[in-house]
Design a protein around this motif. Structure first.
Motif, mmCIF file in Angstrom:
data_model
loop_
_atom_site.group_PDB
_atom_site.id
_atom_site.type_symbol
_atom_site.label_atom_id
_atom_site.label_comp_id
_atom_site.label_asym_id
_atom_site.label_seq_id
_atom_site.Cartn_x
_atom_site.Cartn_y
_atom_site.Cartn_z
ATOM 1 N N SER A 58 0.808 -1.222 0.000
ATOM 2 C CA SER A 58 0.000 0.000 0.000
ATOM 3 C C SER A 58 0.841 1.272 0.000
ATOM 4 O O SER A 58 0.356 2.320 -0.436
ATOM 5 C CB SER A 58 -0.921 0.026 1.227
ATOM 6 O OG SER A 58 -0.165 0.010 2.432
ATOM 7 N N TRP A 61 1.247 3.060 -3.411
ATOM 8 C CA TRP A 61 -0.017 3.671 -3.841
ATOM 9 C C TRP A 61 -0.281 4.957 -3.063
ATOM 10 O O TRP A 61 -0.704 5.962 -3.627
ATOM 11 C CB TRP A 61 -1.145 2.669 -3.631
ATOM 12 C CG TRP A 61 -2.475 3.123 -4.128
ATOM 13 C CD1 TRP A 61 -2.885 3.199 -5.425
ATOM 14 C CD2 TRP A 61 -3.577 3.565 -3.322
ATOM 15 N NE1 TRP A 61 -4.187 3.646 -5.486
ATOM 16 C CE2 TRP A 61 -4.636 3.885 -4.211
ATOM 17 C CE3 TRP A 61 -3.773 3.711 -1.962
ATOM 18 C CZ2 TRP A 61 -5.866 4.344 -3.755
ATOM 19 C CZ3 TRP A 61 -4.990 4.156 -1.511
ATOM 20 C CH2 TRP A 61 -6.025 4.483 -2.391
ATOM 21 N N SER A 65 0.295 9.772 -4.096
ATOM 22 C CA SER A 65 -1.006 10.444 -4.025
ATOM 23 C C SER A 65 -0.986 11.759 -4.793
ATOM 24 O O SER A 65 0.021 12.474 -4.825
ATOM 25 C CB SER A 65 -1.383 10.708 -2.568
ATOM 26 O OG SER A 65 -1.513 9.487 -1.867
ATOM 27 N N ALA A 90 -2.900 7.053 -5.396
ATOM 28 C CA ALA A 90 -4.221 7.464 -4.931
ATOM 29 C C ALA A 90 -4.570 8.836 -5.499
ATOM 30 O O ALA A 90 -3.718 9.737 -5.545
ATOM 31 C CB ALA A 90 -4.247 7.509 -3.404
ATOM 32 N N TRP A 92 -6.593 11.571 -4.443
ATOM 33 C CA TRP A 92 -7.375 12.233 -3.390
ATOM 34 C C TRP A 92 -7.988 13.543 -3.866
ATOM 35 O O TRP A 92 -8.712 14.196 -3.107
ATOM 36 C CB TRP A 92 -6.487 12.504 -2.176
ATOM 37 C CG TRP A 92 -5.900 11.267 -1.578
ATOM 38 C CD1 TRP A 92 -4.603 10.887 -1.584
ATOM 39 C CD2 TRP A 92 -6.611 10.231 -0.879
ATOM 40 N NE1 TRP A 92 -4.430 9.681 -0.955
ATOM 41 C CE2 TRP A 92 -5.658 9.257 -0.504
ATOM 42 C CE3 TRP A 92 -7.955 10.029 -0.561
ATOM 43 C CZ2 TRP A 92 -6.008 8.110 0.192
ATOM 44 C CZ3 TRP A 92 -8.310 8.878 0.131
ATOM 45 C CH2 TRP A 92 -7.343 7.945 0.507
ATOM 46 N N SER A 388 -21.066 8.316 -2.995
ATOM 47 C CA SER A 388 -19.982 7.800 -3.847
ATOM 48 C C SER A 388 -20.485 7.472 -5.241
ATOM 49 O O SER A 388 -19.815 7.764 -6.241
ATOM 50 C CB SER A 388 -19.355 6.557 -3.195
ATOM 51 O OG SER A 388 -18.738 6.892 -1.974
ATOM 52 N N TYR A 401 -12.506 4.489 -7.084
ATOM 53 C CA TYR A 401 -13.052 3.394 -6.278
ATOM 54 C C TYR A 401 -12.628 3.463 -4.815
ATOM 55 O O TYR A 401 -13.449 3.690 -3.934
ATOM 56 C CB TYR A 401 -12.619 2.055 -6.883
ATOM 57 C CG TYR A 401 -13.299 0.867 -6.239
ATOM 58 C CD1 TYR A 401 -14.620 0.547 -6.532
ATOM 59 C CD2 TYR A 401 -12.609 0.067 -5.329
ATOM 60 C CE1 TYR A 401 -15.254 -0.527 -5.933
ATOM 61 C CE2 TYR A 401 -13.229 -1.011 -4.730
ATOM 62 C CZ TYR A 401 -14.551 -1.315 -5.036
ATOM 63 O OH TYR A 401 -15.167 -2.368 -4.427
ATOM 64 N N TRP A 402 -11.340 3.256 -4.540
ATOM 65 C CA TRP A 402 -10.896 3.097 -3.156
ATOM 66 C C TRP A 402 -10.926 4.390 -2.359
ATOM 67 O O TRP A 402 -11.220 4.376 -1.158
ATOM 68 C CB TRP A 402 -9.472 2.518 -3.134
ATOM 69 C CG TRP A 402 -9.409 1.083 -3.514
ATOM 70 C CD1 TRP A 402 -8.934 0.559 -4.681
ATOM 71 C CD2 TRP A 402 -9.873 -0.024 -2.742
ATOM 72 N NE1 TRP A 402 -9.054 -0.795 -4.679
ATOM 73 C CE2 TRP A 402 -9.615 -1.197 -3.497
ATOM 74 C CE3 TRP A 402 -10.457 -0.148 -1.490
ATOM 75 C CZ2 TRP A 402 -9.942 -2.463 -3.026
ATOM 76 C CZ3 TRP A 402 -10.775 -1.413 -1.020
ATOM 77 C CH2 TRP A 402 -10.512 -2.544 -1.789
ATOM 78 N N GLU A 403 -10.613 5.496 -2.988
ATOM 79 C CA GLU A 403 -10.451 6.752 -2.242
ATOM 80 C C GLU A 403 -11.725 7.161 -1.489
ATOM 81 O O GLU A 403 -11.647 7.501 -0.299
ATOM 82 C CB GLU A 403 -9.996 7.868 -3.180
ATOM 83 C CG GLU A 403 -8.581 7.685 -3.727
ATOM 84 C CD GLU A 403 -8.534 6.800 -4.968
ATOM 85 O OE1 GLU A 403 -9.544 6.109 -5.243
ATOM 86 O OE2 GLU A 403 -7.507 6.789 -5.660
ATOM 87 N N TYR A 405 -14.168 5.266 -0.374
ATOM 88 C CA TYR A 405 -14.431 4.327 0.709
ATOM 89 C C TYR A 405 -13.463 4.532 1.870
ATOM 90 O O TYR A 405 -13.857 4.434 3.042
ATOM 91 C CB TYR A 405 -14.324 2.892 0.186
ATOM 92 C CG TYR A 405 -15.446 2.504 -0.748
ATOM 93 C CD1 TYR A 405 -16.734 3.001 -0.566
ATOM 94 C CD2 TYR A 405 -15.222 1.651 -1.815
ATOM 95 C CE1 TYR A 405 -17.762 2.658 -1.422
ATOM 96 C CE2 TYR A 405 -16.250 1.285 -2.674
ATOM 97 C CZ TYR A 405 -17.511 1.800 -2.467
ATOM 98 O OH TYR A 405 -18.536 1.441 -3.322
ATOM 99 N N ILE A 406 -12.204 4.816 1.568
ATOM 100 C CA ILE A 406 -11.230 5.049 2.644
ATOM 101 C C ILE A 406 -11.575 6.319 3.408
ATOM 102 O O ILE A 406 -11.530 6.354 4.649
ATOM 103 C CB ILE A 406 -9.806 5.131 2.054
ATOM 104 C CG1 ILE A 406 -9.392 3.770 1.482
ATOM 105 C CG2 ILE A 406 -8.804 5.591 3.108
ATOM 106 C CD1 ILE A 406 -8.064 3.783 0.771
#
Length: 435
Positions: A58, A61, A65, A90, A92, A388, A401-403, A405-406
């Motif tokens: 991780s 990734w 950012s 990422a 952000w 989202s 996708y991930w950003e 949710y995190i």
């Protein structure tokens, strides 16, 4: 043994020496906590490997950012330019651009001061409830806060909220007056007086005051609510209403009166046997069928009621466990003092039962706050999926996708971790076994 016959007699004390390296400091902590047994050592090494694997996969990734970009494709172009064509990172920038939707949903930006004020005033209202050092006079504001918050969030005229508050005040006054004639009469009067006020007097008084004193502010429809504004509104309201209702259900389930006990058991078992999503569908689709034609029953209020009932059933079982854990002598002590049922519960039984039930109650609150994300299935924009999906519907952020949710997960963690830590603080404060 005499001094002359002794081979050696020491007259001076030896200076203190440092303990062995394995019995102090970091080595002792490691030996006792991480390598105290072969199995513990194997689990420690396996855990360290898992942590290393997660960090190793991780970190690239996260280290790549991008915070300033107008779209996902622009993010990827910046990452490829800085760290190579095969690099990942990422983006952000989506949070930086759309954070207001995750927090406020579709609430009008020029009115953000209203939910911000409600959130800040929430701490003022909670302070006298959560911390004994806060002046108790602030409890007056705690009682007024729900009505003030409702007016600020939805807007319109404040007089309907004032009429509802007056009904509760009249019920409390009636209870105090009738309590000298018996608990059953006091409870009956306390329920009847507000009901009569709301049915016959609240409406005309509301219309008269609205015509005489105009304090209306801009209305905001419920479909403008979303994100964490919606989650906190439903969560805090559900917590505040489900706790007293759950306590009453727990007392009803342990009652000697057959009808009260049967109704309480039936309600608790029915609600606990039905998934929350089913109740939300009832709130969204079926509840209006039981109301008079033309009734405009706000969707958030409908969801709030069903979420409150769902949480109250679980809290009732938690509190019932606390009541069952008390020894019989506590009930006998209350009887020996000549206390009636309600005074015994208020002064002796419930304080001890609630102290025992704190972990379970807080666990129920945490679960309920997380379950507010299920409102997406009834057309409301929760922060996890509703907002989202709305953000991803924009072509610029399609594929992100991930950003989101995190980001949402971190905020949920802050809320739930705060509740958990306060629960631990309250448990330690109420401990009596060390005194």
């Amino acid at each position: 043994m005499t001094e002359s016959s002794a081979a050696f007699v020491r007259r001076d004390m030896l200076p203190p020496q440092a303990p062995p390296a394995t019995q102090a400091g970091v080595l002792k902590w490691l030996r006792e906590n991480l390598f105290s047994s072969p199995l513990n050592a194997v689990l420690t090494l396996a855990g360290a490997y898992v942590v290393w694997w997660l960090v190793a996969h991780s970190y690239p990734w996260l280290s790549h950012s991008v915070w300033n970009a107008g779209s996902l494709s622009e993010c990827r172009a910046i990452i490829a330019e800085r760290w190579g064509a095969d690099a990942t990172g990422a983006c952000w920038a989506v949070i930086k651009e759309r954070w207001h939707q995750y927090i406020f949903g579709f609430y009008p930006p020029e009115l953000y001061w209203r939910p911000i004020s409600v959130f800040l005033l929430l701490f003022v209202a909670l302070a006298p409830v959560l911390f004994s050092a806060v002046p108790r006079v602030l409890l007056v504001f705690t009682v007024v806060y729900p009505f003030l918050a409702t007016w600020l969030l939805w807007g319109g005229s404040p007089w309907i909220e004032v009429m509802i508050l007056v009904g509760f005040v009249l019920g409390w006054a009636a209870f105090r007056i009738a309590s000298r004639y018996g608990s059953l009469l006091a409870v009956s009067v306390a329920l009847a007086v507000p009901a009569l006020w709301w049915v016959f007097a609240a409406g005309p008084m509301d219309r008269a005051l609205e015509q005489a004193i105009r304090l209306a502010i801009e209305k905001v429809a419920s479909d403008k609510f979303g994100g964490f504004l919606l989650a906190v509104t439903i969560g805090v309201g559900g917590i505040a209403m489900s706790l007293p209702l759950g306590i009453l259900l727990a007392l009803g389930r342990r009652s000697d009166m057959f009808l009260i006990k049967a109704l309480s058991v039936g309600f608790i078992e029915f609600i606990r046997g039905v998934p929350l999503i089913t109740l939300l569908f009832v709130a969204s689709l079926l509840l209006n069928y039981f109301l008079p034609p033309g009734t405009n029953f706000d969707i958030i209020l409908r969801v709030e009621i069903l979420v409150t009932l769902f949480a109250a059933a679980y809290i009732a079982e938690v509190v019932r466990g606390g009541l069952a854990a008390l020894p019989r002598g506590q009930y006998e002590a209350a009887d020996s003092l000549g206390l009636d049922y309600w005074k015994a519960q208020r002064l002796i039984i419930l304080p001890q039962a609630l102290k025992i039930s704190i972990p379970g109650i807080v666990s129920t609150f945490i679960g309920m706050f997380k379950d507010t994300t299920l409102v997406v299935f009834v057309g409301l924009f929760d922060p996890l999926k509703g907002i989202s999906d709305f953000v991803r519907a924009d072509f610029n952020w399609k594929g992100i996708y991930w950003e989101p949710y995190i980001f949402v997960g971190c905020i949920f963690f802050l809320f739930n971790f705060s509740m958990s830590r306060y629960s631990m603080y309250l448990e330690n404060k109420l401990k009596r076994d060390h005194r």
